[in-house]
Design a protein around this motif. Structure first.
Motif, PDB file in Angstrom:
ATOM      1  N   VAL A  87       5.479  21.231 -30.653  1.00 23.21           N
ATOM      2  CA  VAL A  87       5.951  22.406 -31.601  1.00 23.21           C
ATOM      3  C   VAL A  87       5.600  21.844 -32.991  1.00 23.21           C
ATOM      4  CG1 VAL A  87       7.689  24.170 -32.310  1.00 23.21           C
ATOM      5  CG2 VAL A  87       7.366  23.646 -29.875  1.00 23.21           C
ATOM      6  N   VAL A  88       5.086  22.531 -33.944  1.00 25.82           N
ATOM      7  CA  VAL A  88       4.905  22.029 -35.506  1.00 25.82           C
ATOM      8  C   VAL A  88       6.353  22.235 -35.929  1.00 25.82           C
ATOM      9  CG1 VAL A  88       3.893  22.490 -37.575  1.00 25.82           C
ATOM     10  CG2 VAL A  88       2.625  22.772 -35.237  1.00 25.82           C
ATOM     11  N   SER A  89       6.739  21.356 -36.550  1.00 26.02           N
ATOM     12  CA  SER A  89       8.049  21.197 -37.192  1.00 26.02           C
ATOM     13  C   SER A  89       7.974  21.320 -38.764  1.00 26.02           C
ATOM     14  CB  SER A  89       9.161  20.097 -36.761  1.00 26.02           C
ATOM     15  OG  SER A  89       8.423  18.792 -36.801  1.00 26.02           O
ATOM     16  N   GLU A  90       7.028  20.890 -39.308  1.00 29.53           N
ATOM     17  CA  GLU A  90       6.583  20.820 -40.637  1.00 29.53           C
ATOM     18  C   GLU A  90       5.120  20.642 -41.055  1.00 29.53           C
ATOM     19  OE1 GLU A  90       8.627  18.021 -44.451  1.00 29.53           O
ATOM     20  OE2 GLU A  90       9.077  17.595 -42.459  1.00 29.53           O
ATOM     21  N   ILE A  91       4.762  21.174 -42.070  1.00 28.65           N
ATOM     22  CA  ILE A  91       3.396  20.984 -42.645  1.00 28.65           C
ATOM     23  C   ILE A  91       3.539  20.315 -44.023  1.00 28.65           C
ATOM     24  CG2 ILE A  91       1.321  22.159 -43.486  1.00 28.65           C
ATOM     25  CD1 ILE A  91       2.246  24.387 -41.847  1.00 28.65           C
ATOM     26  N   LEU A  92       2.851  18.957 -44.009  1.00 27.07           N
ATOM     27  CA  LEU A  92       3.169  18.133 -45.141  1.00 27.07           C
ATOM     28  C   LEU A  92       1.912  18.129 -45.886  1.00 27.07           C
ATOM     29  CD1 LEU A  92       4.341  15.129 -43.129  1.00 27.07           C
ATOM     30  CD2 LEU A  92       5.691  16.517 -44.375  1.00 27.07           C
ATOM     31  N   THR A  93       0.566  18.349 -45.601  1.00 28.09           N
ATOM     32  CA  THR A  93      -0.674  18.584 -46.083  1.00 28.09           C
ATOM     33  C   THR A  93      -1.389  19.314 -45.454  1.00 28.09           C
ATOM     34  OG1 THR A  93      -1.986  16.703 -45.425  1.00 28.09           O
ATOM     35  CG2 THR A  93      -0.283  16.118 -47.024  1.00 28.09           C
ATOM     36  N   ASP A  94      -2.841  19.632 -45.806  1.00 30.61           N
ATOM     37  CA  ASP A  94      -3.634  20.506 -45.021  1.00 30.61           C
ATOM     38  C   ASP A  94      -4.140  19.563 -43.677  1.00 30.61           C
ATOM     39  OD1 ASP A  94      -5.061  18.636 -46.540  1.00 30.61           O
ATOM     40  OD2 ASP A  94      -6.989  20.024 -46.618  1.00 30.61           O
ATOM     41  N   ARG A  95      -3.809  18.218 -43.781  1.00 30.84           N
ATOM     42  CA  ARG A  95      -4.225  17.714 -42.663  1.00 30.84           C
ATOM     43  C   ARG A  95      -3.081  16.747 -42.028  1.00 30.84           C
ATOM     44  NH1 ARG A  95     -10.725  15.764 -43.040  1.00 30.84           N
ATOM     45  NH2 ARG A  95     -10.138  15.385 -40.938  1.00 30.84           N
ATOM     46  N   VAL A  96      -1.889  16.802 -42.312  1.00 34.92           N
ATOM     47  CA  VAL A  96      -0.979  16.088 -41.842  1.00 34.92           C
ATOM     48  C   VAL A  96       0.509  16.890 -41.669  1.00 34.92           C
ATOM     49  CG1 VAL A  96       0.508  14.166 -42.145  1.00 34.92           C
ATOM     50  CG2 VAL A  96      -1.807  13.750 -43.038  1.00 34.92           C
ATOM     51  N   ILE A  97       0.836  16.873 -40.180  1.00 36.88           N
ATOM     52  CA  ILE A  97       1.911  17.683 -39.925  1.00 36.88           C
ATOM     53  C   ILE A  97       3.118  16.865 -39.288  1.00 36.88           C
ATOM     54  CG2 ILE A  97       0.707  19.910 -39.620  1.00 36.88           C
ATOM     55  CD1 ILE A  97       0.647  19.221 -36.659  1.00 36.88           C
ATOM     56  N   ARG A  98       4.187  17.361 -39.018  1.00 42.85           N
ATOM     57  CA  ARG A  98       5.101  16.988 -38.202  1.00 42.85           C
ATOM     58  C   ARG A  98       5.346  17.862 -37.002  1.00 42.85           C
ATOM     59  NH1 ARG A  98       8.445  14.222 -42.519  1.00 42.85           N
ATOM     60  NH2 ARG A  98       7.974  12.299 -42.648  1.00 42.85           N
ATOM     61  N   ILE A  99       5.596  17.054 -35.956  1.00 44.60           N
ATOM     62  CA  ILE A  99       5.674  17.665 -34.775  1.00 44.60           C
ATOM     63  C   ILE A  99       7.046  17.444 -34.013  1.00 44.60           C
ATOM     64  CG2 ILE A  99       3.418  18.329 -33.892  1.00 44.60           C
ATOM     65  CD1 ILE A  99       3.434  16.051 -32.010  1.00 44.60           C
ATOM     66  N   THR A 100       7.615  18.476 -33.075  1.00 43.91           N
ATOM     67  CA  THR A 100       8.649  17.784 -32.319  1.00 43.91           C
ATOM     68  C   THR A 100       7.990  18.132 -30.640  1.00 43.91           C
ATOM     69  OG1 THR A 100      10.338  18.216 -33.845  1.00 43.91           O
ATOM     70  CG2 THR A 100      11.091  18.356 -31.753  1.00 43.91           C
ATOM     71  N   ASN A 103       8.470  14.143 -23.757  1.00 41.72           N
ATOM     72  CA  ASN A 103       7.754  13.534 -22.619  1.00 41.72           C
ATOM     73  C   ASN A 103       6.407  13.057 -23.124  1.00 41.72           C
ATOM     74  OD1 ASN A 103       7.502  12.576 -20.099  1.00 41.72           O
ATOM     75  ND2 ASN A 103       6.455  14.433 -19.256  1.00 41.72           N
ATOM     76  N   TRP A 104       6.447  12.286 -24.278  1.00 42.79           N
ATOM     77  CA  TRP A 104       5.197  11.619 -24.769  1.00 42.79           C
ATOM     78  C   TRP A 104       5.190  10.101 -24.763  1.00 42.79           C
ATOM     79  CZ3 TRP A 104       0.465  13.289 -26.714  1.00 42.79           C
ATOM     80  CH2 TRP A 104      -0.182  12.395 -27.362  1.00 42.79           C
ATOM     81  N   GLY A 105       4.177   9.593 -24.214  1.00 46.28           N
ATOM     82  CA  GLY A 105       4.142   8.121 -24.288  1.00 46.28           C
ATOM     83  C   GLY A 105       5.250   7.096 -23.787  1.00 46.28           C
ATOM     84  N   GLY A 106       5.731   6.512 -24.661  1.00 49.97           N
ATOM     85  CA  GLY A 106       7.035   5.812 -24.490  1.00 49.97           C
ATOM     86  C   GLY A 106       8.365   6.286 -24.369  1.00 49.97           C
ATOM     87  N   SER A 107       8.276   7.635 -24.817  1.00 49.06           N
ATOM     88  CA  SER A 107       9.676   8.199 -24.662  1.00 49.06           C
ATOM     89  C   SER A 107       9.519   9.385 -23.380  1.00 49.06           C
ATOM     90  CB  SER A 107       9.619   9.098 -26.088  1.00 49.06           C
ATOM     91  OG  SER A 107       9.765   8.306 -27.028  1.00 49.06           O
ATOM     92  N   ARG A 108       9.165   8.869 -22.421  1.00 53.76           N
ATOM     93  CA  ARG A 108       9.126   9.523 -21.142  1.00 53.76           C
ATOM     94  C   ARG A 108      10.579  10.316 -20.933  1.00 53.76           C
ATOM     95  NH1 ARG A 108       4.418  10.554 -19.641  1.00 53.76           N
ATOM     96  NH2 ARG A 108       2.992   8.965 -18.738  1.00 53.76           N
ATOM     97  N   GLY A 109      10.137  11.889 -20.774  1.00 52.99           N
ATOM     98  CA  GLY A 109      11.326  12.635 -20.698  1.00 52.99           C
ATOM     99  C   GLY A 109      12.397  13.112 -21.909  1.00 52.99           C
ATOM    100  N   LYS A 110      11.981  12.215 -23.004  1.00 50.03           N
ATOM    101  CA  LYS A 110      12.801  12.362 -23.971  1.00 50.03           C
ATOM    102  C   LYS A 110      12.116  13.216 -24.903  1.00 50.03           C
ATOM    103  CE  LYS A 110      15.563   8.874 -22.861  1.00 50.03           C
ATOM    104  NZ  LYS A 110      15.888   9.156 -21.620  1.00 50.03           N
ATOM    105  N   ILE A 111      12.827  13.694 -26.078  1.00 45.93           N
ATOM    106  CA  ILE A 111      12.571  14.540 -27.230  1.00 45.93           C
ATOM    107  C   ILE A 111      12.131  13.579 -28.356  1.00 45.93           C
ATOM    108  CG2 ILE A 111      12.825  16.608 -28.662  1.00 45.93           C
ATOM    109  CD1 ILE A 111      14.621  17.620 -26.330  1.00 45.93           C
ATOM    110  N   GLU A 112      11.134  13.805 -28.979  1.00 42.69           N
ATOM    111  CA  GLU A 112      10.942  12.921 -30.504  1.00 42.69           C
ATOM    112  C   GLU A 112      10.665  14.158 -31.188  1.00 42.69           C
ATOM    113  OE1 GLU A 112       8.451   9.118 -30.094  1.00 42.69           O
ATOM    114  OE2 GLU A 112       7.213  10.861 -29.087  1.00 42.69           O
ATOM    115  N   GLU A 113      11.634  14.034 -32.653  1.00 44.47           N
ATOM    116  CA  GLU A 113      11.641  14.965 -33.514  1.00 44.47           C
ATOM    117  C   GLU A 113      10.621  14.231 -34.626  1.00 44.47           C
ATOM    118  OE1 GLU A 113      16.168  15.714 -32.929  1.00 44.47           O
ATOM    119  OE2 GLU A 113      15.292  17.019 -34.376  1.00 44.47           O
ATOM    120  N   ASN A 114      10.131  15.424 -35.394  1.00 39.96           N
ATOM    121  CA  ASN A 114       9.509  15.163 -36.617  1.00 39.96           C
ATOM    122  C   ASN A 114       8.539  13.997 -36.595  1.00 39.96           C
ATOM    123  OD1 ASN A 114      10.823  17.153 -37.844  1.00 39.96           O
ATOM    124  ND2 ASN A 114      12.594  15.790 -38.032  1.00 39.96           N
ATOM    125  N   VAL A 115       7.491  13.885 -35.575  1.00 35.08           N
ATOM    126  CA  VAL A 115       6.562  12.994 -35.378  1.00 35.08           C
ATOM    127  C   VAL A 115       5.393  13.373 -36.308  1.00 35.08           C
ATOM    128  CG1 VAL A 115       5.069  11.761 -33.667  1.00 35.08           C
ATOM    129  CG2 VAL A 115       7.495  12.309 -33.151  1.00 35.08           C
TER     130      VAL A 115
END
Length: 169
Positions: A87-100, A103-115
């Motif tokens: 889920v897109v949590s923030e738009i920083l530039t036209d080519r850089v965003i933050r997502i939340t 279950n991604w990579g080393g964070s199996r089953g966990k939530i990562e915010e503002n990646v």
């Protein structure tokens, strides 16, 4: 080449900011990316992550530009055989965003915010991205192909309201 370098520099500066990715508590439930994206965005699509793009056609507005609350749909590739949604949590530039996402990579089953996620496609169309990799404090070396963004607006005009707040902290 210069655009890619500029995107990488912006992403690196942003990655070191106080809003760096937050990983959920150890006692939190085991989250799948699809369940988390559906509950957070309000977009009612079921099935593996890679099916979201096709399932959204004719039901939800889709596109190649991010919007806060939209879902970025990753294509299946390599070890990510079922794709991924975030889920897109923030738009920083036209080519850089933050997502939340979950279950991604080393964070199996966990939530990562503002990646931080950077568009590294040659055309600037969000067809290929790099995702922030905390262990190296930089964008990872992998380039992930993506379908695009599913927006939380049903065709016909109604915007959905997410069931969970985007910030869990």
């Amino acid at each position: 080449m210069l655009k890619r370098l500029a995107v990488a520099l912006v992403a690196a500066v942003i990655g070191f900011s106080p809003l760096a990715p937050q990983i959920a508590q150890a006692d939190a439930p085991y989250w799948q990316c699809v369940t988390f994206a559906r509950l957070t965005s309000g977009i009612e699509i079921r099935g593996d992550a890679w099916t979201w793009w096709e399932s959204a056609q004719g039901q939800y507005r889709t596109g190649s530009s991010p919007e806060v609350g939209s879902v970025l749909v990753f294509r299946p590739t390599g070890r990510m055989t079922r794709g991924h949604v975030a889920v897109v949590s923030e738009i920083l530039t036209d080519r850089v965003i933050r997502i939340t996402h979950a279950n991604w990579g080393g964070s199996r089953g966990k939530i990562e915010e503002n990646v931080t996620v950077a568009d590294v496609s040659d055309a600037g169309d969000w067809s290929a991205v790099k995702v922030w990799y905390a262990p190296i404090n930089d964008l990872g070396s992998s380039v992930y192909p993506v379908y695009g963004f599913v927006h939380n607006e049903r065709l016909g005009g109604s915007t959905l309201i997410a069931s969970l707040p985007l910030s869990l902290g």
